[in-house]
Design a protein around this motif. Structure first.
Motif, PDB file in Angstrom:
ATOM      1  N   GLN A   1      47.221  18.897  14.113  1.00  0.00           N
ATOM      2  CA  GLN A   1      48.613  18.584  13.571  1.00  0.00           C
ATOM      3  C   GLN A   1      48.304  17.637  12.509  1.00  0.00           C
ATOM      4  O   GLN A   1      48.938  17.820  10.956  1.00  0.00           O
ATOM      5  CB  GLN A   1      49.557  16.517  14.180  1.00  0.00           C
ATOM      6  CG  GLN A   1      50.440  16.457  13.344  1.00  0.00           C
ATOM      7  CD  GLN A   1      51.505  15.718  14.036  1.00  0.00           C
ATOM      8  OE1 GLN A   1      51.298  15.886  15.475  1.00  0.00           O
ATOM      9  NE2 GLN A   1      52.141  14.265  13.558  1.00  0.00           N
ATOM     10  N   GLU A   2      47.347  17.285  12.153  1.00  0.00           N
ATOM     11  CA  GLU A   2      46.902  17.036  10.301  1.00  0.00           C
ATOM     12  C   GLU A   2      46.834  18.065   9.642  1.00  0.00           C
ATOM     13  O   GLU A   2      47.154  17.805   8.230  1.00  0.00           O
ATOM     14  CB  GLU A   2      45.776  15.638  10.311  1.00  0.00           C
ATOM     15  CG  GLU A   2      45.565  14.948  11.132  1.00  0.00           C
ATOM     16  CD  GLU A   2      44.077  13.909  11.615  1.00  0.00           C
ATOM     17  OE1 GLU A   2      44.208  12.469  11.823  1.00  0.00           O
ATOM     18  OE2 GLU A   2      43.526  14.704  10.992  1.00  0.00           O
TER      19      GLU A   2
ATOM     20  N   ALA B   1      30.254  14.708  25.124  1.00  0.00           N
ATOM     21  CA  ALA B   1      30.277  15.441  26.331  1.00  0.00           C
ATOM     22  C   ALA B   1      31.183  16.771  26.852  1.00  0.00           C
ATOM     23  O   ALA B   1      30.293  17.583  27.015  1.00  0.00           O
ATOM     24  CB  ALA B   1      30.607  14.227  26.835  1.00  0.00           C
ATOM     25  N   ALA B   2      32.130  16.630  26.604  1.00  0.00           N
ATOM     26  CA  ALA B   2      33.466  17.448  27.131  1.00  0.00           C
ATOM     27  C   ALA B   2      32.514  19.316  26.402  1.00  0.00           C
ATOM     28  O   ALA B   2      32.109  19.731  26.798  1.00  0.00           O
ATOM     29  CB  ALA B   2      34.380  17.649  26.422  1.00  0.00           C
ATOM     30  N   MET B   3      32.487  18.801  25.324  1.00  0.00           N
ATOM     31  CA  MET B   3      32.012  20.682  24.356  1.00  0.00           C
ATOM     32  C   MET B   3      30.645  21.212  24.851  1.00  0.00           C
ATOM     33  O   MET B   3      30.630  22.322  25.313  1.00  0.00           O
ATOM     34  CB  MET B   3      31.914  20.607  22.799  1.00  0.00           C
ATOM     35  CG  MET B   3      33.197  20.221  22.029  1.00  0.00           C
ATOM     36  SD  MET B   3      33.040  20.000  19.969  1.00  0.00           S
ATOM     37  CE  MET B   3      32.574  21.778  20.242  1.00  0.00           C
TER      38      MET B   3
ATOM     39  N   GLU C   1      33.828  21.926  28.840  1.00  0.00           N
ATOM     40  CA  GLU C   1      35.206  21.979  29.067  1.00  0.00           C
ATOM     41  C   GLU C   1      36.295  20.701  28.276  1.00  0.00           C
ATOM     42  O   GLU C   1      35.236  20.652  26.806  1.00  0.00           O
ATOM     43  CB  GLU C   1      35.222  19.911  29.999  1.00  0.00           C
ATOM     44  CG  GLU C   1      34.384  19.796  31.119  1.00  0.00           C
ATOM     45  CD  GLU C   1      35.283  20.844  32.536  1.00  0.00           C
ATOM     46  OE1 GLU C   1      35.972  20.854  32.126  1.00  0.00           O
ATOM     47  OE2 GLU C   1      34.283  20.823  33.488  1.00  0.00           O
ATOM     48  N   LEU C   2      37.329  20.536  28.217  1.00  0.00           N
ATOM     49  CA  LEU C   2      38.175  20.944  26.609  1.00  0.00           C
ATOM     50  C   LEU C   2      38.380  19.815  26.353  1.00  0.00           C
ATOM     51  O   LEU C   2      37.845  18.504  27.345  1.00  0.00           O
ATOM     52  CB  LEU C   2      39.430  20.871  27.343  1.00  0.00           C
ATOM     53  CG  LEU C   2      40.043  23.023  28.089  1.00  0.00           C
ATOM     54  CD1 LEU C   2      41.501  22.750  28.804  1.00  0.00           C
ATOM     55  CD2 LEU C   2      39.698  23.520  27.327  1.00  0.00           C
ATOM     56  N   VAL C   3      38.829  19.358  25.682  1.00  0.00           N
ATOM     57  CA  VAL C   3      38.035  17.983  24.935  1.00  0.00           C
ATOM     58  C   VAL C   3      40.043  17.835  24.891  1.00  0.00           C
ATOM     59  O   VAL C   3      40.974  18.962  25.248  1.00  0.00           O
ATOM     60  CB  VAL C   3      38.244  18.179  23.146  1.00  0.00           C
ATOM     61  CG1 VAL C   3      38.514  16.928  22.148  1.00  0.00           C
ATOM     62  CG2 VAL C   3      36.923  18.833  23.203  1.00  0.00           C
ATOM     63  N   PRO C   4      39.594  15.843  25.159  1.00  0.00           N
ATOM     64  CA  PRO C   4      41.776  15.512  25.877  1.00  0.00           C
ATOM     65  C   PRO C   4      42.193  16.158  24.924  1.00  0.00           C
ATOM     66  O   PRO C   4      42.441  15.913  23.263  1.00  0.00           O
ATOM     67  CB  PRO C   4      41.530  14.391  25.238  1.00  0.00           C
ATOM     68  CG  PRO C   4      40.055  14.458  25.618  1.00  0.00           C
ATOM     69  CD  PRO C   4      38.876  15.359  25.463  1.00  0.00           C
ATOM     70  N   ASN C   5      43.595  16.522  25.211  1.00  0.00           N
ATOM     71  CA  ASN C   5      44.465  17.004  24.477  1.00  0.00           C
ATOM     72  C   ASN C   5      44.922  15.779  22.855  1.00  0.00           C
ATOM     73  O   ASN C   5      45.156  16.809  22.313  1.00  0.00           O
ATOM     74  CB  ASN C   5      45.775  16.658  25.210  1.00  0.00           C
ATOM     75  CG  ASN C   5      46.123  18.149  25.817  1.00  0.00           C
ATOM     76  OD1 ASN C   5      45.377  19.225  25.784  1.00  0.00           O
ATOM     77  ND2 ASN C   5      46.705  18.283  27.222  1.00  0.00           N
ATOM     78  N   GLU C   6      45.269  14.827  23.436  1.00  0.00           N
ATOM     79  CA  GLU C   6      45.827  14.142  22.177  1.00  0.00           C
ATOM     80  C   GLU C   6      44.271  14.124  20.928  1.00  0.00           C
ATOM     81  O   GLU C   6      44.760  14.441  20.004  1.00  0.00           O
ATOM     82  CB  GLU C   6      45.644  12.204  22.883  1.00  0.00           C
ATOM     83  CG  GLU C   6      44.120  11.829  23.695  1.00  0.00           C
ATOM     84  CD  GLU C   6      44.165  11.985  24.665  1.00  0.00           C
ATOM     85  OE1 GLU C   6      45.087  12.529  25.028  1.00  0.00           O
ATOM     86  OE2 GLU C   6      43.122  10.962  25.122  1.00  0.00           O
ATOM     87  N   ILE C   7      43.013  14.404  21.365  1.00  0.00           N
ATOM     88  CA  ILE C   7      42.164  14.740  20.031  1.00  0.00           C
ATOM     89  C   ILE C   7      42.510  16.051  19.133  1.00  0.00           C
ATOM     90  O   ILE C   7      42.650  16.130  17.704  1.00  0.00           O
ATOM     91  CB  ILE C   7      40.951  14.548  20.728  1.00  0.00           C
ATOM     92  CG1 ILE C   7      40.524  12.468  21.263  1.00  0.00           C
ATOM     93  CG2 ILE C   7      39.714  14.569  19.622  1.00  0.00           C
ATOM     94  CD1 ILE C   7      39.130  12.968  22.021  1.00  0.00           C
TER      95      ILE C   7
ATOM     96  N   PRO D   1      30.622  10.899  13.194  1.00  0.00           N
ATOM     97  CA  PRO D   1      30.820  10.435  14.236  1.00  0.00           C
ATOM     98  C   PRO D   1      32.009  11.500  14.973  1.00  0.00           C
ATOM     99  O   PRO D   1      33.007  11.361  14.497  1.00  0.00           O
ATOM    100  CB  PRO D   1      31.524   8.747  13.954  1.00  0.00           C
ATOM    101  CG  PRO D   1      32.034   8.962  12.461  1.00  0.00           C
ATOM    102  CD  PRO D   1      31.248  10.215  11.631  1.00  0.00           C
ATOM    103  N   LEU D   2      32.138  11.963  16.142  1.00  0.00           N
ATOM    104  CA  LEU D   2      33.101  11.931  17.512  1.00  0.00           C
ATOM    105  C   LEU D   2      33.029  11.164  18.303  1.00  0.00           C
ATOM    106  O   LEU D   2      31.847  10.679  18.627  1.00  0.00           O
ATOM    107  CB  LEU D   2      32.516  13.362  17.587  1.00  0.00           C
ATOM    108  CG  LEU D   2      33.210  14.170  16.578  1.00  0.00           C
ATOM    109  CD1 LEU D   2      32.111  16.070  17.487  1.00  0.00           C
ATOM    110  CD2 LEU D   2      34.540  14.371  15.747  1.00  0.00           C
ATOM    111  N   GLU D   3      33.832  11.115  18.982  1.00  0.00           N
ATOM    112  CA  GLU D   3      34.170  10.670  20.448  1.00  0.00           C
ATOM    113  C   GLU D   3      33.007  10.528  21.333  1.00  0.00           C
ATOM    114  O   GLU D   3      32.684  12.061  21.312  1.00  0.00           O
ATOM    115  CB  GLU D   3      35.015  10.008  20.287  1.00  0.00           C
ATOM    116  CG  GLU D   3      35.900   9.745  19.959  1.00  0.00           C
ATOM    117  CD  GLU D   3      37.302   9.887  19.608  1.00  0.00           C
ATOM    118  OE1 GLU D   3      38.534   9.213  21.133  1.00  0.00           O
ATOM    119  OE2 GLU D   3      37.955  10.474  19.052  1.00  0.00           O
TER     120      GLU D   3
END
Ligand code: AMP
Length: 238
Positions: A74-75, A56-58, A62-68, A49-51
């Motif tokens: 980071q992980e 849609a962005a991909m 479009e760029l995927v939101p920074n926080e994602i 599952p992906l938001e």
């Protein structure tokens, strides 16, 4: 103390060959390859599952939101072993991501050596040719004409501020990526070697001049590349 871990960052427009080169460099230099774009594609392909906004962005380039994206990187960075160097592929893509990355690397003790940014460049016609070829071969959903145009446009609009931000804390090498993939890999490896041999002070690395402000810092950390084992023999310089 964390020992100085080498970091390479491979950036450039869609179709320039970032992914291919980043994978090869990781293999040849014994580094970990980290590509948020590939991680996202793998997640989509495996049905994880992906938001919805990510998918849609991909699809439209479009760029995927920074926080994602930041969280994903980071992980992975936190999971890396203490002695593992890395090749970041397609991240950071915005000024904000560059600033976030700098913080992450600093916290993880990975800024002791200045990262090297390989900024790959090629004429637009060549990028379009490669992207059309890839579309026929790989069927990436974002390799349709509209998404390609949007990804190129986004790259061009973000590039100046991204480069300026990166030049403050990395060594940026601009590289003409027009040669075929095999030649380009050797050219990049030679660029890294030349940087190591020059001790970070040379302005003549690669075919393009280094970005202003990125080449004359003392203790740039570029010597680190001299210590990296190259797994295959490089062909003799001609
Ligand atoms: P790439 O495989 O690097 O061409 O990335 C494919 C797609 O993944 C991009 O068009 C974006 O939708 C998303 N993506 C990859 N990297 C990033 C990033 N650093 N920031 C935002 N979106 C990204």
């Amino acid at each position: 103390m964390t020992s100085a871990l080498p970091s390479l960052i491979v950036l450039g427009p869609p179709g320039v060959g970032k992914g291919t080169q980043a994978k090869r460099l990781a293999e040849r230099l014994g580094l970990e390859h980290l590509s948020p774009g590939q991680l996202l594609r793998d997640a989509l392909a495996s049905g994880r599952p992906l938001e919805d906004n990510v998918r849609a962005a991909m699809a439209v380039g479009e760029l995927v939101p920074n926080e994602i994206i930041d969280r994903l990187v980071q992980e992975r960075l936190e999971q890396l072993g203490p002695q593992r160097g890395l090749v970041l592929d397609g991240y950071p893509r915005t000024q904000q991501q560059a600033e976030t990355l700098r913080g992450m690397l600093a916290r993880l003790g990975r800024l002791e050596r200045r990262p090297v940014v390989l900024w790959l460049e090629a004429p637009r016609e060549e990028l379009m040719r490669r992207l059309r070829h890839r579309a026929a071969q790989e069927h990436r959903p974002d390799d349709n004409e509209r998404a390609i145009a949007r990804r190129l446009e986004l790259h061009e609009s973000k590039a100046p501020s991204l480069l300026a931000t990166l030049a403050r804390w990395t060594d940026v090498a601009r590289i003409d990526a027009s040669p075929p993939a095999d030649l380009l890999t050797e050219k990049i490896l030679n660029t890294l070697r030349e940087r190591a041999a020059a001790g970070g002070g040379a302005t003549s690395v690669g075919e393009q001049p280094m970005l202003a402000g990125s080449s004359r810092r003392p203790n740039s950390g570029s010597m680190s590349w001299a210590a990296i084992p190259v797994r295959d023999e490089l062909p003799p310089a001609s």
